[in-house]
Design a protein around this motif. Structure first.
Motif, mmCIF file in Angstrom:
data_model
loop_
_atom_site.group_PDB
_atom_site.id
_atom_site.type_symbol
_atom_site.label_atom_id
_atom_site.label_comp_id
_atom_site.label_asym_id
_atom_site.label_seq_id
_atom_site.Cartn_x
_atom_site.Cartn_y
_atom_site.Cartn_z
ATOM 1 N N PHE A 201 -12.048 -11.374 -4.720
ATOM 2 C CA PHE A 201 -11.083 -10.521 -5.416
ATOM 3 C C PHE A 201 -11.856 -9.678 -6.426
ATOM 4 C CE2 PHE A 201 -9.130 -14.348 -3.894
ATOM 5 C CZ PHE A 201 -7.919 -13.928 -3.363
ATOM 6 N N VAL A 202 -11.721 -8.359 -6.301
ATOM 7 C CA VAL A 202 -12.569 -7.441 -7.063
ATOM 8 C C VAL A 202 -11.703 -6.450 -7.837
ATOM 9 C CG1 VAL A 202 -14.395 -5.697 -6.926
ATOM 10 C CG2 VAL A 202 -14.400 -7.639 -5.333
ATOM 11 N N LYS A 203 -12.112 -6.182 -9.060
ATOM 12 C CA LYS A 203 -11.481 -5.162 -9.904
ATOM 13 C C LYS A 203 -12.578 -4.255 -10.457
ATOM 14 C CE LYS A 203 -8.563 -3.581 -13.322
ATOM 15 N NZ LYS A 203 -7.349 -2.793 -13.155
ATOM 16 N N LYS A 204 -12.387 -2.933 -10.305
ATOM 17 C CA LYS A 204 -13.324 -1.953 -10.852
ATOM 18 C C LYS A 204 -12.521 -0.912 -11.610
ATOM 19 C CE LYS A 204 -17.374 0.832 -9.643
ATOM 20 N NZ LYS A 204 -18.246 1.282 -8.536
ATOM 21 N N GLN A 205 -12.452 -1.073 -12.923
ATOM 22 C CA GLN A 205 -11.578 -0.241 -13.748
ATOM 23 C C GLN A 205 -11.989 1.218 -13.741
ATOM 24 O OE1 GLN A 205 -12.430 1.139 -16.976
ATOM 25 N NE2 GLN A 205 -10.387 1.993 -17.315
ATOM 26 N N SER A 206 -13.292 1.497 -13.712
ATOM 27 C CA SER A 206 -13.760 2.875 -13.819
ATOM 28 C C SER A 206 -13.289 3.744 -12.660
ATOM 29 C CB SER A 206 -15.286 2.907 -13.908
ATOM 30 O OG SER A 206 -15.870 2.338 -12.746
ATOM 31 N N SER A 207 -13.138 3.163 -11.492
ATOM 32 C CA SER A 207 -12.664 3.909 -10.328
ATOM 33 C C SER A 207 -11.202 3.635 -10.024
ATOM 34 C CB SER A 207 -13.515 3.558 -9.101
ATOM 35 O OG SER A 207 -13.387 2.186 -8.779
ATOM 36 N N GLY A 208 -10.588 2.705 -10.766
ATOM 37 C CA GLY A 208 -9.186 2.371 -10.547
ATOM 38 C C GLY A 208 -8.940 1.581 -9.281
ATOM 39 N N GLU A 209 -9.945 0.879 -8.805
ATOM 40 C CA GLU A 209 -9.828 0.161 -7.538
ATOM 41 C C GLU A 209 -9.657 -1.345 -7.750
ATOM 42 O OE1 GLU A 209 -12.614 2.008 -4.281
ATOM 43 O OE2 GLU A 209 -13.683 1.982 -6.206
ATOM 44 N N MET A 210 -8.824 -1.929 -6.897
ATOM 45 C CA MET A 210 -8.756 -3.377 -6.745
ATOM 46 C C MET A 210 -8.856 -3.677 -5.258
ATOM 47 S SD MET A 210 -5.815 -4.456 -9.521
ATOM 48 C CE MET A 210 -5.871 -6.207 -9.119
ATOM 49 N N MET A 211 -9.650 -4.697 -4.934
ATOM 50 C CA MET A 211 -9.902 -5.034 -3.544
ATOM 51 C C MET A 211 -9.767 -6.531 -3.316
ATOM 52 S SD MET A 211 -11.818 -2.267 -4.587
ATOM 53 C CE MET A 211 -13.504 -2.740 -4.950
ATOM 54 N N ILE A 212 -9.409 -6.876 -2.088
ATOM 55 C CA ILE A 212 -9.445 -8.257 -1.610
ATOM 56 C C ILE A 212 -10.264 -8.270 -0.325
ATOM 57 C CG2 ILE A 212 -8.141 -10.270 -0.854
ATOM 58 C CD1 ILE A 212 -5.697 -9.139 -2.315
ATOM 59 N N TYR A 213 -11.279 -9.128 -0.292
ATOM 60 C CA TYR A 213 -12.111 -9.288 0.887
ATOM 61 C C TYR A 213 -11.853 -10.660 1.508
ATOM 62 C CZ TYR A 213 -14.710 -5.298 -0.957
ATOM 63 O OH TYR A 213 -15.060 -4.063 -1.428
ATOM 64 N N LYS A 214 -11.715 -10.681 2.814
ATOM 65 C CA LYS A 214 -11.550 -11.935 3.550
ATOM 66 C C LYS A 214 -12.698 -12.086 4.527
ATOM 67 C CE LYS A 214 -8.696 -14.277 6.980
ATOM 68 N NZ LYS A 214 -7.692 -14.058 8.050
ATOM 69 N N ASP A 215 -13.408 -13.198 4.428
ATOM 70 C CA ASP A 215 -14.530 -13.493 5.317
ATOM 71 C C ASP A 215 -15.534 -12.345 5.368
ATOM 72 O OD1 ASP A 215 -13.388 -15.972 5.869
ATOM 73 O OD2 ASP A 215 -12.238 -15.186 7.565
ATOM 74 N N GLY A 216 -15.763 -11.736 4.215
ATOM 75 C CA GLY A 216 -16.795 -10.727 4.081
ATOM 76 C C GLY A 216 -16.398 -9.311 4.430
ATOM 77 N N SER A 217 -15.148 -9.082 4.803
ATOM 78 C CA SER A 217 -14.677 -7.742 5.160
ATOM 79 C C SER A 217 -13.492 -7.353 4.291
ATOM 80 C CB SER A 217 -14.265 -7.691 6.635
ATOM 81 O OG SER A 217 -15.360 -7.970 7.479
ATOM 82 N N LEU A 218 -13.390 -6.062 3.996
ATOM 83 C CA LEU A 218 -12.265 -5.579 3.194
ATOM 84 C C LEU A 218 -10.959 -5.873 3.923
ATOM 85 C CD1 LEU A 218 -11.332 -4.043 0.647
ATOM 86 C CD2 LEU A 218 -11.458 -1.942 2.012
ATOM 87 N N TRP A 219 -10.056 -6.560 3.232
ATOM 88 C CA TRP A 219 -8.780 -6.977 3.810
ATOM 89 C C TRP A 219 -7.619 -6.184 3.237
ATOM 90 C CZ3 TRP A 219 -4.657 -10.032 1.627
ATOM 91 C CH2 TRP A 219 -3.769 -10.590 2.561
ATOM 92 N N HIS A 220 -7.729 -5.797 1.962
ATOM 93 C CA HIS A 220 -6.674 -5.027 1.307
ATOM 94 C C HIS A 220 -7.248 -4.366 0.068
ATOM 95 C CE1 HIS A 220 -2.712 -3.714 0.317
ATOM 96 N NE2 HIS A 220 -2.597 -4.463 -0.754
ATOM 97 N N SER A 221 -6.669 -3.221 -0.324
ATOM 98 C CA SER A 221 -7.152 -2.532 -1.525
ATOM 99 C C SER A 221 -6.034 -1.695 -2.115
ATOM 100 C CB SER A 221 -8.358 -1.643 -1.191
ATOM 101 O OG SER A 221 -7.993 -0.620 -0.277
ATOM 102 N N GLY A 222 -6.218 -1.290 -3.354
ATOM 103 C CA GLY A 222 -5.279 -0.415 -4.033
ATOM 104 C C GLY A 222 -6.019 0.479 -5.007
ATOM 105 N N THR A 223 -5.420 1.617 -5.347
ATOM 106 C CA THR A 223 -6.027 2.571 -6.271
ATOM 107 C C THR A 223 -5.099 2.818 -7.452
ATOM 108 O OG1 THR A 223 -5.120 4.406 -4.972
ATOM 109 C CG2 THR A 223 -7.370 3.694 -4.466
ATOM 110 N N ASP A 224 -5.572 3.612 -8.413
ATOM 111 C CA ASP A 224 -4.834 3.890 -9.649
ATOM 112 C C ASP A 224 -4.574 2.616 -10.439
ATOM 113 O OD1 ASP A 224 -4.686 6.670 -9.089
ATOM 114 O OD2 ASP A 224 -2.960 6.307 -7.779
ATOM 115 N N LYS A 225 -5.527 1.694 -10.399
ATOM 116 C CA LYS A 225 -5.444 0.428 -11.130
ATOM 117 C C LYS A 225 -6.442 0.499 -12.286
ATOM 118 C CE LYS A 225 -2.710 -0.894 -7.805
ATOM 119 N NZ LYS A 225 -1.230 -0.975 -8.004
#
Length: 205
Positions: free
Chosen positions: A106-130
């Motif tokens: 589970f990843v949060k990067k405030q500078s780009s407004g991104e949040m990500m969820i990776y499952k088994d090493g691959s991007l599974w879901h993401s969102g922007t404006d965060k």
């Protein structure tokens, strides 16, 4: 109860009877980037309100939280300070809620407004404006919410927290490895619990 130490989060206390509860001895500024990764195998969480972890600040406001899942079988990744945190969510009915080992990050990067969820090493879901900063962590509970309710049931292995937004290549390359000094984000490692041959969490960061 077993205690361990690290440079940034210290004196974590594990309470077997209520799940694993970690208690830093001082507030920690999580800054603007965060990665939480772990192997999990659920047992009886389908259709149940759960929190696999929740962290809160001195005002008792949520800073980080993962419902895995909520009773609608959606996973919720919450992160950010203040009364209204940033959130992304996705249905995980067919993604191994119970009885399967999977690696989640589970990843949060405030500078780009991104949040990500990776499952088994691959991007599974993401969102922007965060864009909320993550803020200060006062307490972190693993295996339940901050009130020690909504227990998540199952097994957790190789639990790690970095104050950096790890990229997909790094998450994929390290999901099967025990973290060590050769990790590209070693200096950002805040907590590492491998649980190897232990009935408690020992901080290895």
């Amino acid at each position: 109860h077993q205690q361990g130490s690290s440079d940034r989060l210290k004196k974590f206390k594990i309470q077997q009877d209520i799940g694993e509860q970690e208690v830093p001895d001082e507030d920690v500024d999580l800054g603007d980037e965060l990665t939480i990764s772990m192997w999990v195998k659920g047992n009886g969480n389908t259709g149940v309100n759960t929190s696999i972890l929740e962290g809160y600040d001195t005002l008792n406001q949520r800073v980080i939280n993962i419902h895995m899942p909520w009773s609608n079988n959606r996973i919720y990744w919450d992160c950010g300070e203040g009364s209204a945190y940033d959130r992304i969510d996705k249905d995980m009915s067919n993604d191994g809620i119970d009885n399967e080992w999977h690696h989640w990050a589970f990843v949060k990067k405030q500078s780009s407004g991104e949040m990500m969820i990776y499952k088994d090493g691959s991007l599974w879901h993401s969102g922007t404006d965060k864009n909320k900063i993550i803020g200060n962590l006062h307490r972190l509970v693993i295996g339940a919410n901050r009130s020690l309710g909504n227990h998540w049931k199952g097994n957790i292995d190789h639990f790690e927290i970095f104050n950096a937004a790890l990229d997909e290549a790094t998450i994929s390359a390290w999901q099967y490895k025990k973290v060590d000094i050769s990790h590209p984000n070693w200096n950002n490692l805040m907590v590492a619990y491998d649980f190897d041959n232990l009935l408690y969490a020992r901080d290895a960061s």
